[in-house]
Design a protein around this motif. Structure first.
Motif, PDB file in Angstrom:
ATOM      1  N   LEU A  16       0.833  -1.203   0.000  1.00 59.29           N
ATOM      2  CA  LEU A  16       0.000   0.000   0.000  1.00 59.29           C
ATOM      3  C   LEU A  16       0.866   1.251   0.000  1.00 59.29           C
ATOM      4  N   ALA A  17       1.959   1.220   0.784  1.00 57.94           N
ATOM      5  CA  ALA A  17       2.873   2.369   0.815  1.00 57.94           C
ATOM      6  C   ALA A  17       3.520   2.594  -0.544  1.00 57.94           C
ATOM      7  N   GLY A  18       3.658   1.512  -1.321  1.00 57.54           N
ATOM      8  CA  GLY A  18       4.244   1.622  -2.654  1.00 57.54           C
ATOM      9  C   GLY A  18       3.275   2.120  -3.705  1.00 57.54           C
ATOM     10  N   GLY A  19       2.042   2.420  -3.285  1.00 59.99           N
ATOM     11  CA  GLY A  19       1.078   3.006  -4.201  1.00 59.99           C
ATOM     12  C   GLY A  19       0.105   2.036  -4.833  1.00 59.99           C
ATOM     13  N   LEU A  20       0.092   0.780  -4.402  1.00 56.96           N
ATOM     14  CA  LEU A  20      -0.825  -0.187  -4.988  1.00 56.96           C
ATOM     15  C   LEU A  20      -2.260   0.127  -4.562  1.00 56.96           C
ATOM     16  N   ASP A  21      -3.171   0.121  -5.519  1.00 59.45           N
ATOM     17  CA  ASP A  21      -4.589   0.358  -5.245  1.00 59.45           C
ATOM     18  C   ASP A  21      -5.154  -0.851  -4.500  1.00 59.45           C
ATOM     19  N   PRO A  22      -5.649  -0.656  -3.265  1.00 57.55           N
ATOM     20  CA  PRO A  22      -6.160  -1.799  -2.499  1.00 57.55           C
ATOM     21  C   PRO A  22      -7.381  -2.460  -3.130  1.00 57.55           C
ATOM     22  N   ASP A  23      -8.028  -1.760  -4.072  1.00 55.15           N
ATOM     23  CA  ASP A  23      -9.198  -2.325  -4.736  1.00 55.15           C
ATOM     24  C   ASP A  23      -8.871  -2.969  -6.081  1.00 55.15           C
ATOM     25  N   SER A  24      -7.581  -3.080  -6.388  1.00 58.37           N
ATOM     26  CA  SER A  24      -7.202  -3.765  -7.618  1.00 58.37           C
ATOM     27  C   SER A  24      -7.481  -5.255  -7.466  1.00 58.37           C
ATOM     28  N   PRO A  25      -8.301  -5.836  -8.348  1.00 58.32           N
ATOM     29  CA  PRO A  25      -8.643  -7.255  -8.187  1.00 58.32           C
ATOM     30  C   PRO A  25      -7.500  -8.170  -8.598  1.00 58.32           C
ATOM     31  N   TYR A  26      -7.416  -9.279  -7.914  1.00 51.67           N
ATOM     32  CA  TYR A  26      -6.455 -10.316  -8.277  1.00 51.67           C
ATOM     33  C   TYR A  26      -7.163 -11.253  -9.252  1.00 51.67           C
ATOM     34  N   GLU A  27      -6.829 -11.157 -10.516  1.00 48.47           N
ATOM     35  CA  GLU A  27      -7.538 -11.884 -11.552  1.00 48.47           C
ATOM     36  C   GLU A  27      -7.267 -13.383 -11.492  1.00 48.47           C
ATOM     37  N   GLY A  28      -6.203 -13.781 -10.802  1.00 44.73           N
ATOM     38  CA  GLY A  28      -5.930 -15.201 -10.659  1.00 44.73           C
ATOM     39  C   GLY A  28      -6.980 -15.900  -9.821  1.00 44.73           C
ATOM     40  N   GLN A  29      -7.685 -15.129  -9.004  1.00 43.57           N
ATOM     41  CA  GLN A  29      -8.799 -15.661  -8.231  1.00 43.57           C
ATOM     42  C   GLN A  29     -10.037 -15.645  -9.125  1.00 43.57           C
ATOM     43  N   GLU A  30     -10.862 -16.682  -9.046  1.00 42.23           N
ATOM     44  CA  GLU A  30     -12.023 -16.782  -9.914  1.00 42.23           C
ATOM     45  C   GLU A  30     -12.892 -15.523  -9.823  1.00 42.23           C
ATOM     46  N   GLU A  31     -13.180 -14.904 -10.946  1.00 44.29           N
ATOM     47  CA  GLU A  31     -14.000 -13.707 -11.063  1.00 44.29           C
ATOM     48  C   GLU A  31     -13.397 -12.507 -10.349  1.00 44.29           C
ATOM     49  N   GLY A  32     -12.122 -12.558 -10.060  1.00 49.66           N
ATOM     50  CA  GLY A  32     -11.454 -11.403  -9.468  1.00 49.66           C
ATOM     51  C   GLY A  32     -11.616 -11.356  -7.967  1.00 49.66           C
ATOM     52  N   GLY A  33     -10.514 -11.369  -7.251  1.00 52.10           N
ATOM     53  CA  GLY A  33     -10.570 -11.371  -5.797  1.00 52.10           C
ATOM     54  C   GLY A  33     -10.096 -10.057  -5.219  1.00 52.10           C
ATOM     55  N   LEU A  34     -10.821  -9.519  -4.241  1.00 49.60           N
ATOM     56  CA  LEU A  34     -10.436  -8.287  -3.572  1.00 49.60           C
ATOM     57  C   LEU A  34      -9.716  -8.607  -2.271  1.00 49.60           C
ATOM     58  N   ALA A  35      -8.665  -7.863  -2.003  1.00 42.26           N
ATOM     59  CA  ALA A  35      -7.867  -8.115  -0.800  1.00 42.26           C
ATOM     60  C   ALA A  35      -8.707  -7.977   0.463  1.00 42.26           C
ATOM     61  N   LEU A  36      -9.608  -6.976   0.502  1.00 44.00           N
ATOM     62  CA  LEU A  36     -10.431  -6.785   1.701  1.00 44.00           C
ATOM     63  C   LEU A  36     -11.354  -7.980   1.911  1.00 44.00           C
ATOM     64  N   CYS A  37     -11.892  -8.518   0.841  1.00 44.95           N
ATOM     65  CA  CYS A  37     -12.733  -9.711   0.959  1.00 44.95           C
ATOM     66  C   CYS A  37     -11.916 -10.906   1.453  1.00 44.95           C
ATOM     67  N   ALA A  38     -10.677 -11.004   0.978  1.00 51.67           N
ATOM     68  CA  ALA A  38      -9.809 -12.089   1.437  1.00 51.67           C
ATOM     69  C   ALA A  38      -9.568 -11.986   2.936  1.00 51.67           C
ATOM     70  N   ALA A  39      -9.255 -10.776   3.395  1.00 53.81           N
ATOM     71  CA  ALA A  39      -9.019 -10.576   4.826  1.00 53.81           C
ATOM     72  C   ALA A  39     -10.258 -10.899   5.644  1.00 53.81           C
ATOM     73  N   ALA A  40     -11.422 -10.473   5.161  1.00 51.41           N
ATOM     74  CA  ALA A  40     -12.668 -10.714   5.892  1.00 51.41           C
ATOM     75  C   ALA A  40     -13.007 -12.194   5.942  1.00 51.41           C
ATOM     76  N   SER A  41     -12.727 -12.911   4.880  1.00 46.56           N
ATOM     77  CA  SER A  41     -13.082 -14.331   4.826  1.00 46.56           C
ATOM     78  C   SER A  41     -12.265 -15.164   5.798  1.00 46.56           C
TER      79      SER A  41
END
Length: 441
Positions: free
Chosen positions: A22-47
């Motif tokens: 995050l300090a390096g400027g990465l958008d926290p809402d950028s989806p990880y496309e390797g996860q089926e249908e795009g995975g959000l980091a916040l959803c990963a943390a919550a799960s």
């Protein structure tokens, strides 16, 4: 690649990596496309209940209501997996408590299906709509009741059972104290696997939702729920949720039913009757049933033969907060073979009048007990007395050097309330050496 690193760091709770990305400027809402249908980091943390990771992502600008494929938000993931702590963080950050995914699941229906009373309590306190249907047209209460009467292990196995697979069932406690059942299976060649989980908290969830909906459930039915879970939950969570529900009713019919339980031949029924009647009808300091409850409990001190029930009677006498109960409290505490617990100083302090030297001496002796938990509660009770005497002040001051900093904090509070300058020493020590939020406050 960076999106994958952030997603996996959130999933595992790797705060350092989350912070660096995050300090390096990465958008926290950028989806990880390797996860089926795009995975959000916040959803990963919550799960996975990675509360600190979720807080870091939110602080870094993550959209608390961002959606993955299928319409899943972080709160929906937290509810589906029974994670109350991260659910609370998300709600405080503005999560929509009634958001639905593409098939109509709501956080409440998912938590009800999971059997997670901790999440249900958080959602109800946040104003979640207990009447909102899921995609199948069921309310959260209907979902919970549908699960409450089934054999949980068998129901979970039915969801993933396939011919030729091998299965194992694991049992542990979830954070909210209910039993967590995991059924895992794999194919004979080990190439395929699947796992499902649920908590054995559906009866507690149903009780919470009935209260929210104003549904009147017969006393006998609620008692059956409590008794069935007495030895299943880690700290009798379902038992106490049901007891609280009945205690709020404050009507004569329910009171009489509980009074009958107190004289049942079944010790567990007596225990539940006492635990529930202990605070029956209490509201804003009003105790409308005190003059009926106190004699009932005083009589039980003489007649009760079960140590477990007698422990509940002791706690219940303390809850009455009436000095007339002091002789019975002292009777129980002074019996041969009585094993001291934190209930003892709590009950004693609650009924101790300002001028009773015998009771005060016993309470002070408890502040010197070998158990830090008993010292803590005894010191808290001593600190909360209305009396202000040199004996009380000296006993509190003696705890400023206690090895347990919560005990030090309670002694500090008691001295400060009495205007004793020695409180400053305790405050300085707690603030310097303790990271316990309660003690520091």
């Amino acid at each position: 690649m960076s999106e994958e690193q952030l997603y996996r760091a959130a999933l595992t709770g790797d705060i350092e990596t989350v912070g660096k990305l995050l300090a390096g400027g990465l958008d926290p809402d950028s989806p990880y496309e390797g996860q089926e249908e795009g995975g959000l980091a916040l959803c990963a943390a919550a799960s996975r209940d990675r509360t600190e990771a979720a807080e870091a992502l939110l602080a870094g600008g993550a959209d608390v209501n961002g959606r993955e494929g299928g319409g899943w938000t972080a709160l929906l993931w937290a509810a589906a997996n029974g994670h109350a702590d991260v659910a609370k963080v998300l709600i405080e950050a503005g999560a929509e408590v009634d958001a639905t995914n593409d098939v109509g699941d709501t956080p409440l229906t998912l938590a009800a299906s999971r059997g997670a009373p901790g999440v249900v309590q958080v959602l109800l306190e946040a104003g979640a709509n207990h009447e909102k249907y899921d995609g199948d047209g069921d309310t959260p209460l209907e979902v919970a009741l549908g699960w409450a009467g089934v054999h949980l292990e068998s129901a979970l196995l039915d969801q993933i059972e396939q011919d030729g697979w091998e299965y194992v069932v694991a049992r542990q406690y979830a954070k909210d104290g209910t039993e967590l059942i995991t059924v895992a299976g794999r194919s004979a060649d080990g190439e395929q696997s699947e796992q499902v989980e649920a908590q054995r908290g559906h009866a507690a969830v149903a009780t919470l939702l009935e209260d929210a909906a104003g549904v009147y459930t017969p006393v006998e039915q609620l008692v059956a729920r409590a008794l069935a879970h007495r030895d299943v939950d880690e700290d009798a969570e379902t038992w106490w949720i049901v007891a609280d529900s009945l205690g709020k009713r404050a009507d004569d019919e329910t009171y009489e039913a509980l009074a009958r339980l107190c004289v049942s031949e079944d010790a567990r029924e007596r225990e539940f009757g006492v635990d529930t009647i202990a605070q029956f009808g209490f509201a804003d300091g009003d105790k409308p049933y005190l003059d009926r409850t106190l004699p009932l409990l005083q009589k039980m001190v003489t007649t009760e033969g079960s140590p477990q029930v007698l422990r509940s009677v002791l706690a219940a006498l303390g809850h009455q907060g009436d000095p007339r109960a002091l002789p019975q409290v002292l009777d129980i505490l002074g019996r041969p073979g009585h094993k001291r617990t934190s209930t003892d100083p709590i009950a004693l302090a609650d009924v101790l009048p300002p001028d009773d030297e015998e009771g005060l001496a016993l309470l002070i002796s408890m502040t010197e007990d070998d158990s830090s938990e008993i010292r803590d509660w005894a010191t808290a009770g001593l600190a909360g007395l209305t009396a202000d005497t040199p004996r009380i002040r000296e006993a509190l001051a003696a705890r400023l050097t206690d090895s347990d900093l919560r005990t030090v904090a309670e002694a500090t509070r008691g001295l400060a309330d009495r205007g004793d300058e020695r409180a400053a020493r305790g405050a300085e020590r707690v603030l310097a050496d303790s990271d316990d939020e309660y003690a520091r406050e």
